[in-house]
Design a protein around this motif. Sequence first.
Motif, PDB file in Angstrom:
ATOM      1  N   ALA A 381      -1.848  80.171  15.564  1.00 14.37           N
ATOM      2  CA  ALA A 381      -2.516  78.870  15.680  1.00 14.37           C
ATOM      3  C   ALA A 381      -1.819  77.997  16.722  1.00 14.37           C
ATOM      4  N   ILE A 382      -0.480  78.067  16.789  1.00 13.76           N
ATOM      5  CA  ILE A 382       0.256  77.308  17.793  1.00 13.76           C
ATOM      6  C   ILE A 382      -0.106  77.792  19.195  1.00 13.76           C
ATOM      7  N   ILE A 383      -0.223  79.103  19.357  1.00 11.85           N
ATOM      8  CA  ILE A 383      -0.608  79.650  20.669  1.00 11.85           C
ATOM      9  C   ILE A 383      -2.024  79.206  21.023  1.00 11.85           C
ATOM     10  N   ALA A 384      -2.938  79.253  20.044  1.00 12.43           N
ATOM     11  CA  ALA A 384      -4.315  78.813  20.289  1.00 12.43           C
ATOM     12  C   ALA A 384      -4.355  77.324  20.634  1.00 12.43           C
ATOM     13  N   LEU A 385      -3.523  76.533  19.954  1.00  9.41           N
ATOM     14  CA  LEU A 385      -3.457  75.106  20.270  1.00  9.41           C
ATOM     15  C   LEU A 385      -2.963  74.890  21.690  1.00  9.41           C
TER      16      LEU A 385
END
Length: 606
Positions: A381-385
């Motif tokens: 999710a951090i990478i997607a953000l």
Amino acid sequence: MDDQNKNLLLATALSAVVLLGWYTFFPPPADEPAPTELAQSDLTPPTDGAVSAPAAAAAGAADAQAVSTTADAEDDAPRVAIDSPRLKGSISLKGGRIDDLALKDYQVTNDPASDIVHLLTPVGQANAYYALYGWAPGTGLGIDDVPGANTLWSASPDATLTPETPVTLTWDNGKGLSFTRTISVDADYMFKIDQAVTNATGASVALAPYGTLARHGEPQDLKNFFVLHEGLVREADGELSQVKYSNFEDFEVDPRDASNAETVAVEDSGWIGFTDHYWMATLIPENGQPYRAIAKHDPRRDIYQTDVVMPTMTVADGASAATSTQLFAGAKEWATIKAYEKAGIAGFIDSIDWGWFFMLTKPIFAVLHWLNQLIGNMGVAIIALTILIKVLVLPLAWKSYSSMAKMKELQPEMEKLKERAGDDRQKMQKEMMELYKKEKVNPAAGCLPILIQIPIFFSLYKVIFVTLELRHAPFFGPFQDLSAPDPTSLFNLFGLLPWASPAPESILALVFIGVLPILLGVSMWLQQKLNPAPTDPTQQMVFAWMPWVFMFMLGSFASGLVVYWIANNTITFAQQYLIMRSHGYTPDVFGNIRKSFKRGEKPESE
């Protein structure tokens, strides 16, 4: 000493200053100790009571300015069990105190055998922390005529507090006043306390209901980290206030005189309590109910206290009066607290410490939480953000990176200018400005991505450090807590050996860094290779050192933050590579030009 050696020493000194400064202002957080493992010998319980705030009645009308409560050092009174889906503990019938509370869903550490987190603790144990309720006596009543911290209440012998079964406590003062206290709890972390009094004394009486939160001493796991607020948190008619424990000295009180306590008159809505890193206890009066929010510290017994004191009620003979308040005691979960805010607790989401950049931290976390719910892995999710953020700033970044690509193209001409100008810096600067003007290049444009990244980086750091959802959030393999530093290092062969890396606060942690910080350094170095090199040799040296300095600096930071930085560097490298291609460059992965074309010409197919 030649210029090259001087520049090397200067660059090394500057890097050391940056490193020391960073660790001064961003020290690695200490490990959180287990509250259940505190030594009993560490406790020095008060011998004459736990909480003090004597009631004061105004002349002609009972108007409680504060509340008076005392608690014995030991509590062997009967208890009522608490058993809800997310809480367990008990209520002491002495004072009706909610003073034993643990969170079923949260463990102290990632170890499956670790104890669950204990939030509230009875008097007589280390760092006692509890909530109690009562009535302050008004005109015609004495302190013994109303229930307080030492009042022994009655309850059904088989009573257990659950979301389906509220518990009712009763007490009769033997002089015509009978009191009831009904405590209920929902499926999460909210208690409701309904207090009532019936007057059969033969005359009118005046008394004021109150609620109190008291904690003995500062929390054992207090971080004292500048980016995190721990201490008093209060919302009063839309105004948020935060007071660290170290600032309670501004309203220290004597046990017999509470005049120095901080008192805020609340007209319509608010709440007050204590917030820790991930947990919180908060007193919440009913909306539309005016009250006084009081904060104080008794330095003699080292007790921190918050009170909510409702207006004095005059109860006629044969009549009854009632009041209702709520108590939040649990984890600072974003979704749960937001739901309580939607249910009517104004500004409750601000009990989470969003910081100065709340206009960024709030939406960043909202999107991160949504992505985590969608993907099911906080690291991904951090990478997607990161990808979403890069897409949002792409128009500005494109213009900036285009300017940097042009600067890279002009690098050979700038080297020729340096040779022609020699030591004449003024001539060199003049000719460089003319070259920039001729080629329509803005050298300052390359700073824009950095200026954008600084508040985003700090906001994401704040989100990762402060929010509960990152605590013990797994990524993959050895990375099972994105709020903790990288657990791998050369010391344990990057996770292959079954022992831990050096503790973050250890000097060895500066040397034995993990996989993620190394990837950070490499990605930062690769991304930097695509940027035009500074013309000044000293600046070149500093920039050459910067990726490796940051690699060691961020080695003890939360893994989630390093994951973001790696993803950001990787995406930035890809963006710059594509932009350079669009300007006629075909750089290799190290930023070296393998093939170039004049601007305006179409690259040949490879």
